[in-house]
Design an enzyme around this catalytic site. Structure first.
Site, PDB file in Angstrom:
ATOM      1  N   HIS A 117      34.732  37.654  43.348  1.00 46.68           N
ATOM      2  CA  HIS A 117      34.189  38.634  43.779  1.00 46.68           C
ATOM      3  C   HIS A 117      32.597  38.686  43.231  1.00 46.68           C
ATOM      4  O   HIS A 117      31.630  39.387  44.036  1.00 46.68           O
ATOM      5  CB  HIS A 117      34.676  40.037  43.509  1.00 46.68           C
ATOM      6  N   ASP A 145      38.652  47.737  47.314  1.00 46.62           N
ATOM      7  CA  ASP A 145      38.930  47.121  46.056  1.00 46.62           C
ATOM      8  C   ASP A 145      39.519  47.956  45.175  1.00 46.62           C
ATOM      9  O   ASP A 145      39.407  49.344  45.312  1.00 46.62           O
ATOM     10  CB  ASP A 145      37.490  46.814  45.188  1.00 46.62           C
ATOM     11  N   ASP A 149      33.401  47.309  40.200  1.00 48.23           N
ATOM     12  CA  ASP A 149      32.698  45.975  40.002  1.00 48.23           C
ATOM     13  C   ASP A 149      31.233  46.254  39.976  1.00 48.23           C
ATOM     14  O   ASP A 149      30.371  45.717  40.570  1.00 48.23           O
ATOM     15  CB  ASP A 149      32.828  45.069  41.262  1.00 48.23           C
ATOM     16  N   HIS A 162      32.324  38.853  37.851  1.00 44.92           N
ATOM     17  CA  HIS A 162      33.087  39.558  39.037  1.00 44.92           C
ATOM     18  C   HIS A 162      33.255  40.899  38.826  1.00 44.92           C
ATOM     19  O   HIS A 162      33.316  41.593  40.057  1.00 44.92           O
ATOM     20  CB  HIS A 162      34.384  38.796  39.224  1.00 44.92           C
ATOM     21  N   ASP A 251      38.109  42.913  48.545  1.00 43.44           N
ATOM     22  CA  ASP A 251      38.563  42.268  47.304  1.00 43.44           C
ATOM     23  C   ASP A 251      40.110  42.437  47.659  1.00 43.44           C
ATOM     24  O   ASP A 251      40.768  43.592  47.889  1.00 43.44           O
ATOM     25  CB  ASP A 251      38.336  42.773  46.101  1.00 43.44           C
ATOM     26  N   GLU A 296      38.760  36.883  45.929  1.00 47.78           N
ATOM     27  CA  GLU A 296      39.854  36.857  45.065  1.00 47.78           C
ATOM     28  C   GLU A 296      41.385  36.602  45.481  1.00 47.78           C
ATOM     29  O   GLU A 296      42.382  36.986  44.567  1.00 47.78           O
ATOM     30  CB  GLU A 296      40.154  38.419  44.393  1.00 47.78           C
TER      31      GLU A 296
HETATM   32  N1  LIG Z   1      36.495  41.532  41.279  1.00 43.58           N
HETATM   33  C1  LIG Z   1      37.311  41.807  40.428  1.00 43.58           C
HETATM   34  N2  LIG Z   1      38.710  41.654  40.706  1.00 43.58           N
HETATM   35  N3  LIG Z   1      36.948  42.675  39.418  1.00 43.58           N
HETATM   36  C2  LIG Z   1      37.664  42.954  38.206  1.00 43.58           C
HETATM   37  C3  LIG Z   1      36.870  43.498  37.030  1.00 43.58           C
HETATM   38  C4  LIG Z   1      37.776  44.102  35.872  1.00 43.58           C
HETATM   39  C5  LIG Z   1      36.975  44.862  35.081  1.00 43.58           C
HETATM   40  N4  LIG Z   1      36.644  45.900  35.199  1.00 43.58           N
HETATM   41  C6  LIG Z   1      35.954  43.668  34.388  1.00 43.58           C
HETATM   42  O1  LIG Z   1      34.538  44.350  34.447  1.00 43.58           O
HETATM   43  O2  LIG Z   1      36.123  42.753  33.905  1.00 43.58           O
HETATM   44 MN   LIG Z   2      36.352  43.015  43.275  1.00 48.77          MN
HETATM   45 MN   LIG Z   3      39.247  43.880  42.158  1.00 48.28          MN
END
Ligand SMILES: NC(=[NH2+])NCCC[C@H](N)C(=O)O
Ligand SMILES: [Mn+2]
Ligand SMILES: [Mn+2]
Length: 328
Positions: A117, A145, A149, A162, A251, A296
């Protein structure tokens, strides 16, 4: 609900899609998400868009790996402000911004297949700039999502980019140095009042603080259980405004792992495939869609072949719904 499409001359060429296939995984640590676009294309997605839905396709028929932009080794790309692979992510998203800009400024719907992402830093920067130039307006973003993010480099526990794209895109995270996202200029940014989330259920404590501080509109799974998906989408579109070009960033982990297990950060208790499709259909129905990201999909993370195929089928269904497949 009244969602009259924006003034005709503002509409994208509704029959043209610019495809950007992004084989990039540096925004997170798991290999395989860079093969997401290839498996989606191999499943026949682009053929369906042209043959069944009648779109004229432009852009990529093969996946961009951006090799020429990547630092020679991992040692050449050390963490910066706690971000992992910052030079790679910055260089690749800068190039993606150019690609989406070029499609979007010509009025094509920009379709980006990811990739993790972090690539939305590029896609949204590109459509935001193109839409300001072409239509003289700000875009709205619907971010579907499990996660928000919106970590800043400092609030992030993981250092994975991401988890940060929305912070950079809204200017909540800032960086002057060109090679570390300093290329993101004012005209590429997203107004945080024109952003709305759907599907959240795994938001970090620091992210919750940011969402509250800026008053960012978010519909969590709790809201979907309470009001139903129909009402939530109606409220989300009302927040964006009827007269606003919409960039949909989806996502696949917004879906419950039952439908999309093959992804890097699955979270239980998510959207059904039908709810995901409904969001996409509703956005299509507004007539204001200017861009879609589907990110993703990591074909190597399901525990069996069936989980992998389900995830690919779900991802490709979401894209087709956003492009109008299931509306009569
Ligand atoms: N695009 C995604 N799947 N993001 C997941 C992020 C998970 C977590 N909040 C982080 O900052 O690492
Ligand atoms: Mn995401
Ligand atoms: Mn996500």
């Amino acid at each position: 609900m009244t969602t009259s499409p924006i003034n005709q001359r503002y509409l994208p060429k509704q029959d043209e899609v610019g495809v950007i296939a992004v084989g990039f995984s540096g925004g997170q640590p798991k290999v395989g998400v860079d093969d997401g676009p290839q498996v989606l294309i191999d499943s026949g997605l682009l053929t369906q868009l042209s043959q069944d839905l009648g779109y004229k396709l432009f852009g990529d028929d093969k996946v961009n790996l951006y090799r020429e932009l990547l630092p020679q080794s991992e040692n050449a790309d050390p963490p910066f402000r706690n971000m992992k692979n910052p030079l790679a992510a910055s260089a690749v998203t800068r190039r993606i911004a150019q690609q989406t800009y070029e499609h979007s400024v010509q009025g094509r719907i920009a379709l980006t297949l990811g990739g993790d992402h972090s690539i939305a830093i590029g896609t949204i920067a590109g459509t935001a700039k193109a839409t300001r130039e072409r239509l003289g307006r700000e875009i709205g973003v619907i971010w579907v999502d499990a996660h928000s993010d919106i970590n800043t480099p400092e609030s992030s526990d993981s250092g994975n980019i991401h988890g940060m794209p929305v912070a950079f895109l809204t200017g909540i995270a800032k960086e002057e140095r060109e090679e570390y996202f300093g290329w993101l200029k004012e005209d590429m940014l997203l107004n945080h009042r024109k952003l709305v989330y759907i599907g959240l259920r795994d938001v970090d404590a620091g992210e919750k603080r940011i969402l509250r501080e800026y008053g960012i509109k978010a519909f969590s799974m709790f809201d979907i259980d309470r009001h139903g998906i129909g009402r939530v989408v109606e409220m989300a579109l009302a927040h964006i405004g009827a007269d606003t070009p919409i960039h949909l960033s989806f996502d696949v982990d917004a879906l419950d792992p039952q439908w999309a297990p093959s992804t890097g950060t699955p979270v239980r208790g998510g959207l059904t495939l039908r709810e995901g499709d409904y969001i996409c259909e509703s956005v299509h129905e507004t007539g204001n869609l200017i861009a879609v990201d589907l990110v993703e999909v990591n074909p190597y993370l399901a525990s069996d072949e069936k989980g992998k195929q389900e995830t690919i089928r779900a991802g490709s269904s979401l894209v087709r719904c956003a492009l109008g497949e299931s509306l009569l």
